[in-house]
Design an enzyme around this catalytic site. Structure first.
Site, PDB file in Angstrom:
ATOM      1  N   SER A  38     -16.347  24.370  96.898  1.00  0.00           N
ATOM      2  CA  SER A  38     -16.023  25.318  97.970  1.00  0.00           C
ATOM      3  C   SER A  38     -16.991  26.493  98.045  1.00  0.00           C
ATOM      4  O   SER A  38     -17.176  27.223  97.072  1.00  0.00           O
ATOM      5  CB  SER A  38     -14.603  25.850  97.719  1.00  0.00           C
ATOM      6  OG  SER A  38     -14.395  27.073  98.391  1.00  0.00           O
ATOM      7  N   GLY A  39     -17.566  26.692  99.225  1.00  0.00           N
ATOM      8  CA  GLY A  39     -18.449  27.837  99.426  1.00  0.00           C
ATOM      9  C   GLY A  39     -17.700  29.147  99.227  1.00  0.00           C
ATOM     10  O   GLY A  39     -18.222  30.094  98.631  1.00  0.00           O
ATOM     11  N   LEU A  40     -16.473  29.187  99.707  1.00  0.00           N
ATOM     12  CA  LEU A  40     -15.657  30.399  99.529  1.00  0.00           C
ATOM     13  C   LEU A  40     -15.427  30.675  98.047  1.00  0.00           C
ATOM     14  O   LEU A  40     -15.618  31.797  97.566  1.00  0.00           O
ATOM     15  CB  LEU A  40     -14.312  30.233 100.243  1.00  0.00           C
ATOM     16  CG  LEU A  40     -13.302  31.360  99.990  1.00  0.00           C
ATOM     17  CD1 LEU A  40     -13.763  32.673 100.603  1.00  0.00           C
ATOM     18  CD2 LEU A  40     -11.919  30.995 100.509  1.00  0.00           C
ATOM     19  N   ASP A  50     -18.301  35.165 101.542  1.00  0.00           N
ATOM     20  CA  ASP A  50     -18.687  33.799 101.915  1.00  0.00           C
ATOM     21  C   ASP A  50     -19.428  33.848 103.249  1.00  0.00           C
ATOM     22  O   ASP A  50     -18.895  33.471 104.291  1.00  0.00           O
ATOM     23  CB  ASP A  50     -17.401  32.954 102.008  1.00  0.00           C
ATOM     24  CG  ASP A  50     -17.656  31.510 102.387  1.00  0.00           C
ATOM     25  OD1 ASP A  50     -18.792  31.042 102.219  1.00  0.00           O
ATOM     26  OD2 ASP A  50     -16.699  30.859 102.853  1.00  0.00           O
ATOM     27  N   ASP A  77     -19.144  21.447 100.165  1.00  0.00           N
ATOM     28  CA  ASP A  77     -19.151  22.286 101.353  1.00  0.00           C
ATOM     29  C   ASP A  77     -20.558  22.858 101.464  1.00  0.00           C
ATOM     30  O   ASP A  77     -20.943  23.709 100.662  1.00  0.00           O
ATOM     31  CB  ASP A  77     -18.095  23.393 101.145  1.00  0.00           C
ATOM     32  CG  ASP A  77     -18.147  24.491 102.183  1.00  0.00           C
ATOM     33  OD1 ASP A  77     -18.792  24.304 103.223  1.00  0.00           O
ATOM     34  OD2 ASP A  77     -17.514  25.543 101.941  1.00  0.00           O
ATOM     35  N   ASP A  79     -21.751  24.499 104.063  1.00  0.00           N
ATOM     36  CA  ASP A  79     -21.773  25.546 105.089  1.00  0.00           C
ATOM     37  C   ASP A  79     -22.455  25.018 106.366  1.00  0.00           C
ATOM     38  O   ASP A  79     -22.154  23.918 106.791  1.00  0.00           O
ATOM     39  CB  ASP A  79     -22.437  26.814 104.530  1.00  0.00           C
ATOM     40  CG  ASP A  79     -21.661  27.340 103.315  1.00  0.00           C
ATOM     41  OD1 ASP A  79     -20.442  27.529 103.448  1.00  0.00           O
ATOM     42  OD2 ASP A  79     -22.264  27.505 102.251  1.00  0.00           O
ATOM     43  N   GLU A 106     -21.095  22.361 108.845  1.00  0.00           N
ATOM     44  CA  GLU A 106     -20.311  22.887 109.970  1.00  0.00           C
ATOM     45  C   GLU A 106     -21.198  23.361 111.113  1.00  0.00           C
ATOM     46  O   GLU A 106     -22.360  23.724 110.891  1.00  0.00           O
ATOM     47  CB  GLU A 106     -19.393  24.015 109.485  1.00  0.00           C
ATOM     48  CG  GLU A 106     -20.096  25.249 108.969  1.00  0.00           C
ATOM     49  CD  GLU A 106     -19.221  26.124 108.058  1.00  0.00           C
ATOM     50  OE1 GLU A 106     -18.647  25.587 107.075  1.00  0.00           O
ATOM     51  OE2 GLU A 106     -19.136  27.335 108.318  1.00  0.00           O
ATOM     52  N   LYS A 112     -23.538  31.794 108.434  1.00  0.00           N
ATOM     53  CA  LYS A 112     -22.130  31.699 108.835  1.00  0.00           C
ATOM     54  C   LYS A 112     -21.303  32.832 108.207  1.00  0.00           C
ATOM     55  O   LYS A 112     -21.760  33.544 107.304  1.00  0.00           O
ATOM     56  CB  LYS A 112     -21.549  30.339 108.466  1.00  0.00           C
ATOM     57  CG  LYS A 112     -21.647  29.869 107.003  1.00  0.00           C
ATOM     58  CD  LYS A 112     -20.793  30.587 105.958  1.00  0.00           C
ATOM     59  CE  LYS A 112     -19.338  30.298 105.950  1.00  0.00           C
ATOM     60  NZ  LYS A 112     -18.949  28.946 105.623  1.00  0.00           N
ATOM     61  N   ASN A 114     -17.181  33.188 106.717  1.00  0.00           N
ATOM     62  CA  ASN A 114     -16.001  32.383 106.391  1.00  0.00           C
ATOM     63  C   ASN A 114     -15.059  32.313 107.588  1.00  0.00           C
ATOM     64  O   ASN A 114     -14.845  33.303 108.292  1.00  0.00           O
ATOM     65  CB  ASN A 114     -15.282  32.966 105.164  1.00  0.00           C
ATOM     66  CG  ASN A 114     -14.053  32.148 104.793  1.00  0.00           C
ATOM     67  OD1 ASN A 114     -12.949  32.418 105.255  1.00  0.00           O
ATOM     68  ND2 ASN A 114     -14.254  31.125 103.998  1.00  0.00           N
ATOM     69  N   SER A 115     -14.466  31.144 107.775  1.00  0.00           N
ATOM     70  CA  SER A 115     -13.656  30.866 108.958  1.00  0.00           C
ATOM     71  C   SER A 115     -12.460  31.802 109.135  1.00  0.00           C
ATOM     72  O   SER A 115     -11.963  31.961 110.243  1.00  0.00           O
ATOM     73  CB  SER A 115     -13.136  29.426 108.890  1.00  0.00           C
ATOM     74  OG  SER A 115     -14.184  28.547 108.606  1.00  0.00           O
ATOM     75  N   ARG A 150     -18.310  19.014 110.478  1.00  0.00           N
ATOM     76  CA  ARG A 150     -17.154  19.928 110.592  1.00  0.00           C
ATOM     77  C   ARG A 150     -17.283  20.782 111.837  1.00  0.00           C
ATOM     78  O   ARG A 150     -18.316  21.428 112.031  1.00  0.00           O
ATOM     79  CB  ARG A 150     -17.117  20.792 109.336  1.00  0.00           C
ATOM     80  CG  ARG A 150     -16.311  22.084 109.446  1.00  0.00           C
ATOM     81  CD  ARG A 150     -16.177  22.697 108.072  1.00  0.00           C
ATOM     82  NE  ARG A 150     -15.761  24.073 108.101  1.00  0.00           N
ATOM     83  CZ  ARG A 150     -15.535  24.801 107.000  1.00  0.00           C
ATOM     84  NH1 ARG A 150     -15.689  24.246 105.802  1.00  0.00           N
ATOM     85  NH2 ARG A 150     -15.167  26.060 107.085  1.00  0.00           N
ATOM     86  N   HIS A 181     -11.341  22.151 111.678  1.00  0.00           N
ATOM     87  CA  HIS A 181     -10.817  23.319 110.968  1.00  0.00           C
ATOM     88  C   HIS A 181      -9.964  24.140 111.937  1.00  0.00           C
ATOM     89  O   HIS A 181     -10.211  24.158 113.139  1.00  0.00           O
ATOM     90  CB  HIS A 181     -11.962  24.159 110.395  1.00  0.00           C
ATOM     91  CG  HIS A 181     -11.547  24.960 109.192  1.00  0.00           C
ATOM     92  ND1 HIS A 181     -10.330  24.824 108.574  1.00  0.00           N
ATOM     93  CD2 HIS A 181     -12.192  25.937 108.486  1.00  0.00           C
ATOM     94  CE1 HIS A 181     -10.249  25.650 107.539  1.00  0.00           C
ATOM     95  NE2 HIS A 181     -11.371  26.345 107.469  1.00  0.00           N
TER      96      HIS A 181
HETATM   97  C1  SPV Z   1     -14.492  26.713 101.768  1.00  0.00           C
HETATM   98  O1  SPV Z   1     -13.690  26.417 100.872  1.00  0.00           O
HETATM   99  O2  SPV Z   1     -15.503  27.395 101.562  1.00  0.00           O
HETATM  100  C2  SPV Z   1     -14.250  26.255 103.128  1.00  0.00           C
HETATM  101  C3  SPV Z   1     -12.902  26.063 103.568  1.00  0.00           C
HETATM  102  O3  SPV Z   1     -15.192  26.117 103.879  1.00  0.00           O
HETATM  103  S1  SPV Z   1     -12.355  27.547 104.286  1.00  0.00           S
HETATM  104  O4  SPV Z   1     -12.592  28.633 103.360  1.00  0.00           O
HETATM  105  O5  SPV Z   1     -10.954  27.256 104.494  1.00  0.00           O
HETATM  106  O6  SPV Z   1     -13.047  27.741 105.515  1.00  0.00           O
HETATM  107 MG    MG Z   2     -16.880  27.066 103.211  1.00  0.00          MG
END
Ligand code: SPV
Ligand code: MG
Length: 288
Positions: A38-40, A50, A77, A79, A106, A112, A114-115, A150, A181
């Site tokens: 996970s990037g986050l 992130d 992930d 990104d 994505e 980017k 974080n979403s 994504r 997402h």
């Molecule tokens: C991550 O885990 O970095 C993701 C998922 O991309 S989210 O944080 O839910 O966007």
């Molecule tokens: Mg991510």
């Protein structure tokens, strides 16, 4: 089992987020089918947002160390692919070489955000992103690596029609799966997407905010892979904060000992028993 084998058998696949081999091993031991690099989580573990501050090679280093530590597949992930289609090609080659089972890229603009962060959530055009997916598939050397396209269409507040159209285009461009997402508390939009998705390609979902939907329900609606993206990180934050506060408040650690893993669990997760067996066998002159 390889990720492709998991995709080819019936039922929903569940993977868990991790940011180091220890977390990856805990997810594997709990029974998850794979790991989400996970990037986050990785950025948070470095005390950073992130937002593409970490470089591809820093993220790869973590993903690669996790792939080396577990037997289950690692889905990375990646990104927005760390730049344009050329950066995507370089990313894919490096991740494939590291034994990663799938890369998720994505359709957000690089860098980017974080979403779940309010504000800037800019998408690249469908055309540009299709170029990135085609580049990803052209760059892989073997046939195993899966490329997950994504879309952040719903995250960016755009329409379901656009999300469906984008994913259809990404499927056409050669993606092995698409990830839809979403950030609302209701699983409604994702269920609608699954109901209207006719391209046949497997769909990946990330029920972080719409967590009331079970993996079984999402699977029954048509999702193939469910990502529990950041639960290990969040559980760790709460447990560590509570432990540190209690020790300082009580002046000793006795009050937390029952709640924290004993050292033998740490040794077990490190592979200390295997190391001792190797030591016994190969390191000459060690008696005990
Ligand atoms: C991550 O885990 O970095 C993701 C998922 O991309 S989210 O944080 O839910 O966007
Ligand atoms: Mg991510």
């Amino acid at each position: 089992m390889t990720l492709r084998e998991l995709f080819n058998r019936p039922g929903v696949i569940r993977i868990a987020g991790a940011h180091n081999p220890l977390g990856a091993r805990l997810a594997e031991r709990a029974g998850f089918d794979g790991i989400w690099s996970s990037g986050l989580e990785i950025s948070a573990s470095q005390g950073l947002p992130d937002t593409d501050l970490l470089t591809m090679s820093e993220l790869l280093q973590v993903a690669s160390s996790m792939a080396a530590a577990v037997g289950v597949p690692v889905v990375a992930d990646c990104d927005a692919g760390y730049g344009n289609a050329l950066n995507v090609m370089h990313t894919v080659r490096r991740y494939e070489r590291a034994g990663i089972a799938a890369v998720s890229i994505e359709d957000k603009m690089f860098p980017k955000v974080n979403s779940f962060v309010a504000g800037r959530q800019q998408l690249v055009s469908t055309e540009e992103f299709c170029g990135k997916i085609e580049a990803a598939k052209a760059a892989q050397r073997g046939t195993d690596l899966m490329v997950i396209a994504r879309t952040e269409t719903l995250i960016a507040g755009r329409s379901m029609d656009e999300a469906l159209a984008r994913c259809a285009a990404y499927a056409e461009a050669g993606a092995d799966a698409v990830l839809i997402h979403a950030k609302g508390e209701s699983p409604g939009p994702v269920l609608e997407f699954l109901g209207r998705w006719k391209a046949g390609l497997p769909v990946v979902v990330v029920p972080t905010t719409y967590h009331t939907a079970t993996a079984e329900e999402l699977g029954a609606a048509g999702a193939k892979l469910v990502v529990y993206a950041n639960h290990g990180l969040r559980a760790g934050i709460t447990a560590m904060a509570e432990t540190f506060e209690t020790i300082l408040k009580e002046g000793r650690s006795t009050g937390v000992e029952e709640r924290i893993a004993p050292l033998r669990t740490v040794f077990d997760l490190q592979g200390m028993d295997e190391l001792k067996a190797d030591e016994h066998r190969y390191v000459r002159g060690v008696t005990a």
